[in-house]
Design an enzyme around this catalytic site. Structure first.
Site, PDB file in Angstrom:
ATOM      1  N   THR A 121       0.835  -1.212   0.000  1.00 32.03           N
ATOM      2  CA  THR A 121       0.000   0.000   0.000  1.00 32.03           C
ATOM      3  C   THR A 121       0.865   1.254   0.000  1.00 32.03           C
ATOM      4  OG1 THR A 121      -1.669  -1.205   1.247  1.00 32.03           O
ATOM      5  CG2 THR A 121      -1.817   1.197   1.308  1.00 32.03           C
ATOM      6  N   HIS A 162       2.045   1.963  -3.423  1.00 25.94           N
ATOM      7  CA  HIS A 162       1.015   2.650  -4.233  1.00 25.94           C
ATOM      8  C   HIS A 162       1.007   4.150  -3.904  1.00 25.94           C
ATOM      9  CE1 HIS A 162      -0.891  -0.846  -6.052  1.00 25.94           C
ATOM     10  NE2 HIS A 162      -0.859  -1.450  -4.885  1.00 25.94           N
TER      11      HIS A 162
END
Ligand code: NAD
Ligand code: ZN
Length: 345
Positions: free
Chosen positions: A44, A47
């Site tokens: 995450t 990202h």
């Protein structure tokens, strides 16, 4: 304590993260203040670093990032009970609402109003983190800070692996990222017979074999069916843990499963992906989507297994001082590492 702290901030809506000075968070009556010792870098966070479409839609700027952490309580709100200053802790990074039907039924991980630290709310890539006491998970002495810092992804692995009974079963794990590897280790720990792990990346498969007693397969140049017959399995895998987000991996899994097999899906496909539903119907397959961890049952089971010999330390392949965070993110972005842990002490 000064009232300024170092923090890794998504400061601009463009690729990168920036080390900045930020005020130490103020805590409310039900919060604790945690001094962060170690943090894990998550997919995450990559990202968010890359600032892809999902991140741009989801993450407010500026925001302190990060959600995988271990540290020590240094201050507590006046209404906090059952915790003490000086206690070593990790914690659940999903901040739940308390009014939904699911939440009021005690299924906290299914609350639709959930907000994530480091994604929607200020995160753990900082010297200090404010967290509701409700979210805090105390760490026993046998779980050191670097393992404490990877309990969030280990929790994803445990939640997925414990979705179905694995005792004596043959288990296929597709995707040997850090979470797939840890799920394979959990499957072994709880008594699966054969655990086969697939990945297209040989470095990742080698890492899987260093973490757990598993059979590894690279579908690019190995035939899964051949491995199945080497293992003298007669009818296919009983349980599949999909940990890659790849359409090809899911197709291969459905093919390799026994009639009536069960699949837990943690991997997130990049967009819509076509599924051969009739194959799933005719094979009478059960599919369960898995999101996050069960709050707090997964934490309980995970800590109990770590106390009882589950060993995932080798999944940590890189350790950096936080001032060298760029190197840590570079390694993670390379896609062949295991977990990367940053040291804030
Ligand atoms: P990762 O990206 O590090 O690992 C995925 C692995 O899958 C890679 O090693 C890749 O080479 C491999 N892969 C790609 N195509 C494959 C194929 N056809 N067959 C076999 N392997 C293939 O990811 P991670 O951090 O270990 O997380 C695993 C997955 O879980 C990701 O999709 C991630 O987005 C997702 N995730 C979901 C949740 C949730 O709550 N549902 C939480 C965290 C992560
Ligand atoms: Zn994470």
């Amino acid at each position: 304590m000064t009232n300024q702290m170092k923090a890794l901030v998504k400061a601009k809506p463009e690729p990168g993260l920036w080390m900045e000075h930020r005020p130490v968070p103020e805590i409310g009556p039900d919060d604790v203040l945690i001094r962060i010792n170690k943090t894990g870098i998550c997919g995450t966070d990559i990202h968010i670093w890359n600032w892809d479409d999902w991140a741009a839609k989801t993450v407010p700027v500026p925001l302190i990032t990060g959600h995988e952490f271990a540290g020590e309580i240094v201050d507590m709100g006046r209404d906090v009970e059952d915790l003490i200053v000086g206690q070593r802790v990790s914690g659940e990074g999903h901040l739940i609402g308390k009014t939904s039907r699911q939440s009021r039924a005690g299924k906290f991980h299914l609350d639709p109003a959930t907000r994530g630290i480091g994604v929607n709310e200020p995160g753990a890539f900082a010297e200090y983190l404010r967290l509701p006491a409700f979210n805090v998970v105390p760490l026993p002495d046998v779980i050191d800070d670097e393992i404490g810092a990877i309990l969030d992804p280990l929790g994803n692995a445990v939640h997925t692996a414990l979705s179905f009974d694995l005792v004596g079963e043959d288990v296929l794990v597709t995707g040997a990222g850090p979470i797939g590897i840890m799920a394979a280790a959990v499957a072994r720990h709880v008594g699966a017979r054969h655990v086969v792990v697939t990945d297209l990346n040989d470095d990742r498969l080698a890492l899987a074999a260093r973490v757990a007693d598993v059979v590894t397969v690279n579908p690019k140049h190995q035939d899964l069916a051949g491995i199945v017959s080497d293992l003298k399995m007669k009818e296919g895998f009983d349980v599949g843990l999909e940990m890659s987000g790849s359409q090809a991996a899911l197709d291969q899994m459905v093919e390799a499963l026994v009639m009536g097999g069960r699949i837990a899906l943690l991997g997130i496909p990049p967009g819509k992906s076509p599924v051969d539903w009739s194959r799933i119907v005719f094979k009478a397959i059960t599919i369960k989507g898995v999101y996050g961890r069960e709050i707090f049952e997964t934490w309980y089971k995970m800590i109990a297994m770590l106390e009882n010999g589950l060993d995932v330390r080798n999944v940590i392949t890189h350790r950096f001082k936080v001032d060298d965070f760029r190197e840590g993110f570079e390694v993670m972005r390379g896609g062949s590492s295991g977990k990367v842990v940053l040291d804030w002490t």
